[in-house]
Design a protein around this motif. Sequence first.
Motif, PDB file in Angstrom:
ATOM      1  N   ARG A  35       0.820  -1.211   0.000  1.00 25.70           N
ATOM      2  CA  ARG A  35       0.000   0.000   0.000  1.00 25.70           C
ATOM      3  C   ARG A  35       0.856   1.264   0.000  1.00 25.70           C
ATOM      4  NH1 ARG A  35      -5.328  -1.475   1.399  1.00 25.70           N
ATOM      5  NH2 ARG A  35      -5.651  -3.457   0.308  1.00 25.70           N
ATOM      6  N   LYS A  75       6.734  -6.764 -10.604  1.00 27.40           N
ATOM      7  CA  LYS A  75       5.574  -7.272 -11.348  1.00 27.40           C
ATOM      8  C   LYS A  75       4.657  -8.052 -10.422  1.00 27.40           C
ATOM      9  CE  LYS A  75       4.369 -10.126 -15.355  1.00 27.40           C
ATOM     10  NZ  LYS A  75       4.910 -10.963 -16.471  1.00 27.40           N
ATOM     11  N   ARG A  78       2.797  -5.585  -8.087  1.00 31.20           N
ATOM     12  CA  ARG A  78       1.701  -4.857  -8.743  1.00 31.20           C
ATOM     13  C   ARG A  78       0.461  -5.735  -8.866  1.00 31.20           C
ATOM     14  NH1 ARG A  78       5.934  -2.822 -12.063  1.00 31.20           N
ATOM     15  NH2 ARG A  78       5.478  -4.414 -13.650  1.00 31.20           N
ATOM     16  N   ALA A  79       0.669  -6.989  -9.256  1.00 32.37           N
ATOM     17  CA  ALA A  79      -0.464  -7.909  -9.390  1.00 32.37           C
ATOM     18  C   ALA A  79      -1.129  -8.148  -8.041  1.00 32.37           C
ATOM     19  CB  ALA A  79       0.011  -9.224 -10.002  1.00 32.37           C
ATOM     20  N   ARG A  81      -1.133  -6.122  -5.427  1.00 30.06           N
ATOM     21  CA  ARG A  81      -1.817  -4.906  -4.979  1.00 30.06           C
ATOM     22  C   ARG A  81      -3.165  -4.759  -5.676  1.00 30.06           C
ATOM     23  NH1 ARG A  81       2.258  -1.628  -5.259  1.00 30.06           N
ATOM     24  NH2 ARG A  81       1.950  -1.102  -7.440  1.00 30.06           N
ATOM     25  N   ARG A  82      -3.239  -5.105  -6.956  1.00 29.58           N
ATOM     26  CA  ARG A  82      -4.517  -5.016  -7.689  1.00 29.58           C
ATOM     27  C   ARG A  82      -5.570  -5.943  -7.100  1.00 29.58           C
ATOM     28  NH1 ARG A  82      -1.107  -4.804 -12.344  1.00 29.58           N
ATOM     29  NH2 ARG A  82      -1.414  -7.038 -12.676  1.00 29.58           N
ATOM     30  N   ASN A  83      -5.136  -7.005  -6.447  1.00 27.06           N
ATOM     31  CA  ASN A  83      -6.061  -7.981  -5.882  1.00 27.06           C
ATOM     32  C   ASN A  83      -6.251  -7.792  -4.382  1.00 27.06           C
ATOM     33  OD1 ASN A  83      -6.769  -9.744  -8.208  1.00 27.06           O
ATOM     34  ND2 ASN A  83      -4.568 -10.069  -8.280  1.00 27.06           N
TER      35      ASN A  83
END
Length: 227
Positions: A35, A75, A78-79, A81-83
């Motif tokens: 975050r 990478k 980022r994936a 954090r999106r979830n």
Amino acid sequence: MSAPDLEQQPPAAEGAAPRGYQLVLPPGWVRIPLRSGTKEALEKILFSQMGQVPEGIPRDDAMRFRLDMRRQIEKQARAARRNGGLDLYLPVRPRGGTFLMASFIVAEMPIGQDRAAPPEAVLAQLADDDGPDRSATTVELVGAPAIRRSYRSTPDAEELRSAPAAVQQAALPAYRVEYVIPVAEDVGRWISINFSTPGDGNLDSEFTGALVELFDAIVGTFKWSYE
């Protein structure tokens, strides 16, 4: 929801919800917050944690290896954090000359919208919704019921056929374990701890089993933080 250190916490006020959590990590594992502070954590890992490289990599290629590792971790972060990910954990030091292929993510879960539903009812529903290829059991964590689910995932053959060669080579079957935990004194809030590893390529091997046992041991140190 994360607390990176393991210092003694002050006693919580009765009925107060936790402000974070704590886990004891094995040597060589690191926490990457998702975050805020992600970039700073990656810089620290790159220059202070990754002093070693796997056997077979020439010394002149060490920095290139570290930068490649950073790109892969970025990478993955980022994936995650999106979830809904809060923190990403993974090993960054080689063991026996090789890096362990394993990681786990602590994330907030979009369940329990009905804040009147008791945690036991939500957990029972999660267990009932478990697919035929999964194994769900009720466990106790920090004095409360939780769910542990395990399953195997394999890449979709149709999708892989049209994927780049590098993606096809990196796509491996994985053993996955997920814990679903209700947040103490905060009805309707839940977190999950999701582990994934291809092990040594054989999901039934003792090595893969040892990595799963290591993850279960890490989760066994979970506790809430109130500071």
